[in-house]
Design a protein around this motif. Sequence first.
Motif, PDB file in Angstrom:
ATOM      1  N   ASN A 312      43.618  33.689  50.043  1.00  0.00           N
ATOM      2  CA  ASN A 312      45.132  33.545  50.327  1.00  0.00           C
ATOM      3  C   ASN A 312      45.246  35.567  50.294  1.00  0.00           C
ATOM      4  N   ALA A 313      46.379  35.303  49.840  1.00  0.00           N
ATOM      5  CA  ALA A 313      46.874  36.493  49.266  1.00  0.00           C
ATOM      6  C   ALA A 313      47.867  36.542  48.341  1.00  0.00           C
ATOM      7  N   TYR A 314      48.609  37.454  47.757  1.00  0.00           N
ATOM      8  CA  TYR A 314      49.886  37.660  47.276  1.00  0.00           C
ATOM      9  C   TYR A 314      49.893  38.519  46.038  1.00  0.00           C
ATOM     10  N   LEU A 315      51.329  39.263  45.746  1.00  0.00           N
ATOM     11  CA  LEU A 315      51.119  40.465  45.518  1.00  0.00           C
ATOM     12  C   LEU A 315      52.323  40.117  43.427  1.00  0.00           C
ATOM     13  N   TYR A 316      52.469  40.249  42.802  1.00  0.00           N
ATOM     14  CA  TYR A 316      52.591  40.204  41.946  1.00  0.00           C
ATOM     15  C   TYR A 316      53.186  41.729  40.311  1.00  0.00           C
ATOM     16  N   GLY A 317      53.678  41.885  39.788  1.00  0.00           N
ATOM     17  CA  GLY A 317      53.802  43.266  39.421  1.00  0.00           C
ATOM     18  C   GLY A 317      55.490  43.550  38.448  1.00  0.00           C
ATOM     19  N   PHE A 318      55.592  44.448  37.408  1.00  0.00           N
ATOM     20  CA  PHE A 318      56.642  44.778  37.346  1.00  0.00           C
ATOM     21  C   PHE A 318      58.097  45.424  37.785  1.00  0.00           C
ATOM     22  N   LEU A 319      59.008  45.259  38.527  1.00  0.00           N
ATOM     23  CA  LEU A 319      59.724  46.129  38.590  1.00  0.00           C
ATOM     24  C   LEU A 319      59.668  47.101  39.749  1.00  0.00           C
ATOM     25  N   ARG A 320      59.573  48.552  39.248  1.00  0.00           N
ATOM     26  CA  ARG A 320      58.719  49.115  40.154  1.00  0.00           C
ATOM     27  C   ARG A 320      57.132  49.144  40.357  1.00  0.00           C
ATOM     28  N   ASP A 321      56.635  49.128  39.847  1.00  0.00           N
ATOM     29  CA  ASP A 321      55.667  48.955  39.700  1.00  0.00           C
ATOM     30  C   ASP A 321      54.723  46.908  40.830  1.00  0.00           C
ATOM     31  N   LYS A 322      54.511  47.576  41.547  1.00  0.00           N
ATOM     32  CA  LYS A 322      54.270  46.195  42.776  1.00  0.00           C
ATOM     33  C   LYS A 322      52.403  46.508  43.212  1.00  0.00           C
ATOM     34  N   ARG A 323      51.710  45.355  43.090  1.00  0.00           N
ATOM     35  CA  ARG A 323      50.493  45.646  43.595  1.00  0.00           C
ATOM     36  C   ARG A 323      50.664  44.277  44.614  1.00  0.00           C
ATOM     37  N   ILE A 324      49.555  44.264  45.329  1.00  0.00           N
ATOM     38  CA  ILE A 324      49.378  43.404  46.355  1.00  0.00           C
ATOM     39  C   ILE A 324      47.644  43.324  46.447  1.00  0.00           C
ATOM     40  N   VAL A 325      47.636  41.851  46.708  1.00  0.00           N
ATOM     41  CA  VAL A 325      45.967  41.699  46.607  1.00  0.00           C
ATOM     42  C   VAL A 325      46.050  40.887  47.752  1.00  0.00           C
ATOM     43  N   LEU A 326      44.295  40.894  48.623  1.00  0.00           N
ATOM     44  CA  LEU A 326      44.281  40.308  49.190  1.00  0.00           C
ATOM     45  C   LEU A 326      42.659  39.643  48.975  1.00  0.00           C
ATOM     46  N   TYR A 327      42.191  38.260  49.604  1.00  0.00           N
ATOM     47  CA  TYR A 327      41.405  37.802  48.474  1.00  0.00           C
ATOM     48  C   TYR A 327      40.250  38.245  50.636  1.00  0.00           C
ATOM     49  N   ASP A 328      39.327  38.485  50.062  1.00  0.00           N
ATOM     50  CA  ASP A 328      37.740  38.812  51.179  1.00  0.00           C
ATOM     51  C   ASP A 328      37.573  37.762  52.153  1.00  0.00           C
ATOM     52  N   THR A 329      38.292  36.803  51.617  1.00  0.00           N
ATOM     53  CA  THR A 329      37.390  36.024  52.454  1.00  0.00           C
ATOM     54  C   THR A 329      38.877  35.961  53.760  1.00  0.00           C
ATOM     55  N   LEU A 330      40.179  36.343  53.495  1.00  0.00           N
ATOM     56  CA  LEU A 330      41.289  36.126  54.525  1.00  0.00           C
ATOM     57  C   LEU A 330      40.710  37.799  55.416  1.00  0.00           C
ATOM     58  N   ILE A 331      40.253  38.361  55.004  1.00  0.00           N
ATOM     59  CA  ILE A 331      40.017  39.740  56.073  1.00  0.00           C
ATOM     60  C   ILE A 331      38.365  39.363  56.782  1.00  0.00           C
ATOM     61  N   LYS A 332      37.216  38.852  56.552  1.00  0.00           N
ATOM     62  CA  LYS A 332      36.385  38.783  57.178  1.00  0.00           C
ATOM     63  C   LYS A 332      35.923  37.452  56.755  1.00  0.00           C
ATOM     64  N   ASN A 333      35.686  36.935  58.280  1.00  0.00           N
ATOM     65  CA  ASN A 333      34.955  35.523  57.952  1.00  0.00           C
ATOM     66  C   ASN A 333      33.112  35.448  58.465  1.00  0.00           C
ATOM     67  N   GLU A 334      32.564  35.506  57.557  1.00  0.00           N
ATOM     68  CA  GLU A 334      31.237  35.860  58.001  1.00  0.00           C
ATOM     69  C   GLU A 334      30.611  34.899  59.032  1.00  0.00           C
ATOM     70  N   GLU A 335      30.840  33.606  58.832  1.00  0.00           N
ATOM     71  CA  GLU A 335      30.206  32.731  59.167  1.00  0.00           C
ATOM     72  C   GLU A 335      31.092  32.107  60.580  1.00  0.00           C
TER      73      GLU A 335
END
Length: 499
Positions: A312-335
């Motif tokens: 998954n991936a998502y973003l959150y935060g108020f007004l001028r302070d926004k953050r983006i979160v990436l799941y490590d499973t989105l970027i890496k898939n070891e199997e």
Amino acid sequence: MRQQGWTPPSGVNYLALGLGFVVVEQAFEMALALRQRAYLRRDKLPGRLEDQVRAIDDDAAAAAPAAAPAAQEMARDEGDQDKEKSSSSSSSNNNNNKASLLEQLRSKFHKSQTYNLDKNTLSFVNMGYGMAVSAAMLLSGFNVWLWTQSEAVAQSAFGLEPASSELVVGSLFLLAQSVVGAVISMPLTIYSTFWVEAEHGFNRTTPSLFVADTLKSLAVENVIVLPLMAGIVKLVRWGGERFWLYVWGLLVGFSMVMITVYPNFIMPLFNEYKPLPDGELKSEIEKLAARLEFPLTKLYEVDGSKRSSHSNAYLYGFLRDKRIVLYDTLIKNEEEPALACTTEEVVSILAHELGHWSMSHTVKGFLLQNVVYLVAFRLFGLFLHDPDMYKSFGFVDQPVVIGLNLFSYIMAPLGTVLSIAVNAVTRKFEYEADAFAVNLGKADGLKSGLAKISIANLASFDHDPLYHAVHHSHPSLLDRLRAMDCAVEEMTHDVKKVK
Ligand SMILES: [Zn+2]
């Protein structure tokens, strides 16, 4: 069980009504799940989805000139050999490491059907169990018993008179209710996590992590809910006729505070959020944010893989302070490295997420939620002092906490209708965010990224339309891919017009 001095209700019997709603709702859900089951038993992928995914492969091959001839041929070949799950192409996959998505989809289709069929079976057990528990609780007067026990504890432990200690008794009642709820749902949660999810290779939760999660969730839930409920009780008692307006104000304020508190203080209790390391991915995301004037302040990678390999991936935060979160499973898939998203795909998925922000979907969702609160508490005002509601469920007193609890049984059908409407709105937002990404030139990355996520997560690829409308907040992969084609076409059409 009934409270002392109980007399039967003189008007509507809300208990019978509540029970009726529970039965009707579960019957409706079971009918839907049964319809969906027929789709999960199919042994062939929808042809139109195959066509869409083949087109993604073709586009990728055309975009990569060096690998183009081989990859293109491979994709074409597969189109002809519909039934053959060819082993020849898997060897060519290894050669250029860019495995054909169609090949991946076909090889995972059977697994996805089995996984979703298992989840479907579990949902029947869940519904049957839920219905039995609800009926047993309502008919036995469990809540009356729990309330009486809470009064007894308030009296013996704190020396409080029940009549003058609604807040303490109510808090004890809610605390006990949350523990009882957790215990009741425990067997099926354990079965789902350690059998169903584990059998299909998703579960990473260890038993000790599971216990820690359960205790932490209970603690957090009560730390948040109890003070909020105390505030609501106070306002109901103090506010008179217009109490619903004040309670609504409290809830609006509360949800605004939670927008900051939840991601900053609660989610880190369960997961580790690390800044995304410097590199191509980070700089590409920052470039996209700058292009859209998105006030990105932090970029995190979260260890979603601690519990599950779903991504998954998502973003959150108020007004001028926004953050983006990436799941490590989105970027890496070891199997399955072939199913890990490339930089371009992750950036395209974030372009979709930024579409939600750009078109104010979060704000609209927030407003919608608050309208729902307003309507719910206005309606609660109609039932708050109705002695029949309390009597129907075995109560003589009319504590606010109990009033809200009983009201939830009466309002259950409205809740179901509302969640169907919210899903419809959310699906519309999803199409809009996809189109936004397409207009940024991210169609190819988003298409292949979404296909990879669906394949890796073993999403169900075929849906009963009614089941889909009721349960899914996101359109199906096929619908999204087709809608993106339309958006691309519209865009090229517009460009031609301008020229
Ligand atoms: Zn979305």
